[in-house]
Design a protein around this motif. Structure first.
Motif, PDB file in Angstrom:
ATOM      1  N   UNK A 289      14.405 -26.876 -27.037  1.00  0.00           N
ATOM      2  CA  UNK A 289      13.534 -26.453 -28.301  1.00  0.00           C
ATOM      3  C   UNK A 289      12.072 -26.500 -27.804  1.00  0.00           C
ATOM      4  N   UNK A 290      11.513 -25.449 -27.064  1.00  0.00           N
ATOM      5  CA  UNK A 290      10.372 -25.388 -26.737  1.00  0.00           C
ATOM      6  C   UNK A 290       9.145 -24.687 -27.663  1.00  0.00           C
ATOM      7  N   UNK A 291       8.610 -25.517 -28.647  1.00  0.00           N
ATOM      8  CA  UNK A 291       7.599 -24.793 -29.567  1.00  0.00           C
ATOM      9  C   UNK A 291       8.146 -23.920 -30.388  1.00  0.00           C
ATOM     10  N   UNK A 292       9.538 -24.162 -30.667  1.00  0.00           N
ATOM     11  CA  UNK A 292      10.120 -23.343 -31.717  1.00  0.00           C
ATOM     12  C   UNK A 292      11.143 -22.022 -30.977  1.00  0.00           C
ATOM     13  N   UNK A 293      11.216 -22.063 -29.651  1.00  0.00           N
ATOM     14  CA  UNK A 293      11.920 -21.183 -28.788  1.00  0.00           C
ATOM     15  C   UNK A 293      13.012 -21.934 -28.188  1.00  0.00           C
ATOM     16  N   UNK A 294      14.106 -21.549 -28.503  1.00  0.00           N
ATOM     17  CA  UNK A 294      15.285 -22.414 -28.168  1.00  0.00           C
ATOM     18  C   UNK A 294      16.273 -21.684 -27.076  1.00  0.00           C
ATOM     19  N   UNK A 295      16.539 -22.493 -26.069  1.00  0.00           N
ATOM     20  CA  UNK A 295      16.914 -22.010 -24.873  1.00  0.00           C
ATOM     21  C   UNK A 295      18.208 -22.948 -24.418  1.00  0.00           C
ATOM     22  N   UNK A 296      19.392 -22.626 -24.112  1.00  0.00           N
ATOM     23  CA  UNK A 296      20.330 -23.387 -23.517  1.00  0.00           C
ATOM     24  C   UNK A 296      20.613 -23.250 -22.240  1.00  0.00           C
ATOM     25  N   UNK A 297      20.764 -24.350 -21.511  1.00  0.00           N
ATOM     26  CA  UNK A 297      20.615 -24.501 -20.148  1.00  0.00           C
ATOM     27  C   UNK A 297      21.732 -25.341 -19.516  1.00  0.00           C
ATOM     28  N   UNK A 298      22.164 -25.150 -18.213  1.00  0.00           N
ATOM     29  CA  UNK A 298      23.335 -26.163 -17.788  1.00  0.00           C
ATOM     30  C   UNK A 298      22.837 -27.084 -16.910  1.00  0.00           C
ATOM     31  N   UNK A 299      23.751 -28.325 -17.005  1.00  0.00           N
ATOM     32  CA  UNK A 299      22.922 -29.449 -16.158  1.00  0.00           C
ATOM     33  C   UNK A 299      24.328 -30.312 -16.287  1.00  0.00           C
TER      34      UNK A 299
ATOM     35  N   UNK B  83      17.962 -37.541 -16.224  1.00  0.00           N
ATOM     36  CA  UNK B  83      17.412 -38.023 -17.317  1.00  0.00           C
ATOM     37  C   UNK B  83      16.396 -36.460 -17.991  1.00  0.00           C
ATOM     38  N   UNK B  84      16.102 -36.902 -19.020  1.00  0.00           N
ATOM     39  CA  UNK B  84      15.154 -35.626 -19.694  1.00  0.00           C
ATOM     40  C   UNK B  84      14.061 -35.166 -18.821  1.00  0.00           C
ATOM     41  N   UNK B  85      13.539 -36.307 -18.112  1.00  0.00           N
ATOM     42  CA  UNK B  85      12.352 -35.839 -17.240  1.00  0.00           C
ATOM     43  C   UNK B  85      12.992 -34.857 -15.968  1.00  0.00           C
ATOM     44  N   UNK B  86      14.083 -35.172 -15.393  1.00  0.00           N
ATOM     45  CA  UNK B  86      14.870 -34.685 -14.235  1.00  0.00           C
ATOM     46  C   UNK B  86      15.108 -33.449 -14.878  1.00  0.00           C
TER      47      UNK B  86
ATOM     48  N   UNK C 139      11.721 -26.340 -14.258  1.00  0.00           N
ATOM     49  CA  UNK C 139      10.256 -25.901 -14.127  1.00  0.00           C
ATOM     50  C   UNK C 139       9.688 -25.885 -15.388  1.00  0.00           C
ATOM     51  N   UNK C 140       9.845 -26.753 -16.428  1.00  0.00           N
ATOM     52  CA  UNK C 140       9.505 -26.957 -17.804  1.00  0.00           C
ATOM     53  C   UNK C 140       8.269 -27.901 -17.570  1.00  0.00           C
TER      54      UNK C 140
END
Length: 425
Positions: free
Chosen positions: A157-167, A171-174, A180-181
């Protein structure tokens, strides 16, 4: 004596004959024995050997060659299968493979040649976003280790814009780096960067900005009253008009996801000093005249005096217009872009989402997210002016606004900016 000698010679000939016959029979027997053997080809781990044997079964052949067939080995024929001429027996030794799926180890035995064949053999499914430590083409060797990480989805959730990504974890940092966030110095992220992500992890990014907002404020003038004995008591007269001053205030404004959360005054500068208004207040008192005139004359004089005094005693009034401010509503800081109706992705008709004709009325129209700014709202946009929210856009979500320009060139030149937006009504 002569007869005995001949007999002795005859006995020697018989012995030689018998011996020759024995050797011949033995040779024939051996030859027949050898000829009766079956020729068998054995292939093991890529090496081929050919043997002649009287073994009756495949198992007998392997025993003669001291070949032990393991539980998981692959054999081209059953061990109790009869041996026939020109048979080829293939023996493949099974190799041990350890597969770790998300840290869970399991041991397998296989005769497959490659990792890809092994996965297919064991029905281990690899999905598009899963990660494996080895390539499918890797050759299977004994004690091979294969690490597999199964992919799952995480919500950002980037400033109200939600996106689902595969991983596949980390860690959150990685995770943010892999996709590329990028985070600015003041931005905040939850959970913290060192947290290991799981399938139910939701990453929330708060975009924080600090900007300087310069506001000009009018400073009221003061009113000074001075006594004036040249004016009749009870009257006032403006000596000099007052003039408002102007103060420029610099505020440090903190924005979170485009909305103001705090404001701190960091600098104040007087741009124009106010001028006081000076008002003279009358203090003069008229003294009545003493005369020996007749009463009528006195009465007339008194009326005249009263009339004059009444005229002088009427106070002078003034109205000072202090101006009025237009009522303003919510103030936002938004990312602004620009567009023109004649764009590549537009329909060419020049009509907004509300049916407004941009071809003939190109000024003062903005596209908005109706959940943030309702359609039809009057707004003021920094650097653009007053406008009406008449349009929407596929990319205009959240704190974003799209300004309509009179030409495509102007829209391209505008770029992207962070601007102040005031919702008037």
């Amino acid at each position: 004596m002569k007869r005995l000698k001949i007999s002795h010679i005859l006995n020697n000939k018989d012995f030689v004959y018998a011996l020759s016959l024995f050797v011949f029979i033995a040779f024939i027997s051996i030859s027949f024995y050898e000829l009766s053997k079956t020729e068998v080809t054995v292939v093991q781990e890529g090496e081929t050997m050919t043997v002649r044997t009287h073994a009756k079964t495949v198992g007998d052949v392997l025993n003669e060659l001291a070949i032990e067939v393991g539980e998981h080995d692959e054999l081209s024929h059953e061990v109790n299968e009869l041996v026939n001429r020109d048979i080829t027996i293939e023996h493949t030794i099974a190799k041990e493979v350890v597969v770790s799926i998300d840290g869970d180890d399991q041991t397998y035995y296989t005769t497959s040649d490659t990792v890809g064949d092994f996965l297919q053999e064991q029905d281990i499914e690899m999905k598009k976003h899963d990660h494996m430590s080895l390539a499918d083409s890797t050759e299977i060797k004994d004690n091979l280790e294969i690490d597999i990480e199964k992919a799952f989805q995480v919500t950002i959730n980037d400033a109200g814009e939600k996106e689902k990504i595969w991983t596949t974890g980390g860690t959150v940092k990685e995770l943010l780096a892999d996709h590329d966030v990028k985070l600015a110095k003041l931005d905040r992220v939850k959970p913290k960067k060192s947290t290991k992500v799981k399938e139910d992890t939701s990453i929330n990014i708060t975009r924080v900005e600090k900007i300087t907002d310069v506001v000009e404020e009018e400073q009221d003038y003061s009113v000074v009253k001075k006594n004036d004995d040249s004016l009749e008591k009870g009257t006032e007269e403006v000596v000099s008009e007052g003039e408002s001053g102007l103060i420029e205030k610099h505020y440090e404004v903190v924005l979170e996801n485009g909305e103001e959360v705090s404001r701190e005054l960091i600098e104040e500068e007087v741009k124009k000093e106010s001028q006081e208004k000076v008002v003279a207040v009358g203090t003069k008192v008229e003294q009545p005249k003493q005369t020996a005139t007749p009463a009528a004359s006195n009465e007339q004089s008194s009326k005249s005096s009263n009339t004059n005094n009444t005229a002088k005693s009427e106070p002078k009034t003034e109205t000072v217009s202090r101006g009025s401010e237009e009522k303003e509503g919510k103030t936002l800081y938004m990312k602004a872009t620009a567009y023109n109706w004649d764009c590549a992705s537009c329909d060419g008709r020049g009509l907004t989402a509300t049916g407004y004709d941009l071809k003939n009325n190109p000024e003062g129209v903005v596209a908005v997210d109706p959940s943030v700014i309702p359609l039809g709202s009057k707004v003021w946009v920094e650097g653009y002016g007053y406008a009406i929210a008449r349009d929407t856009g596929g990319n205009i979500k959240g704190n974003k606004i799209d300004l309509h320009m009179s030409s495509q060139q102007k829209a391209q030149n505008y770029g992207t900016k962070t601007v102040q937006v005031k919702i008037i009504e």
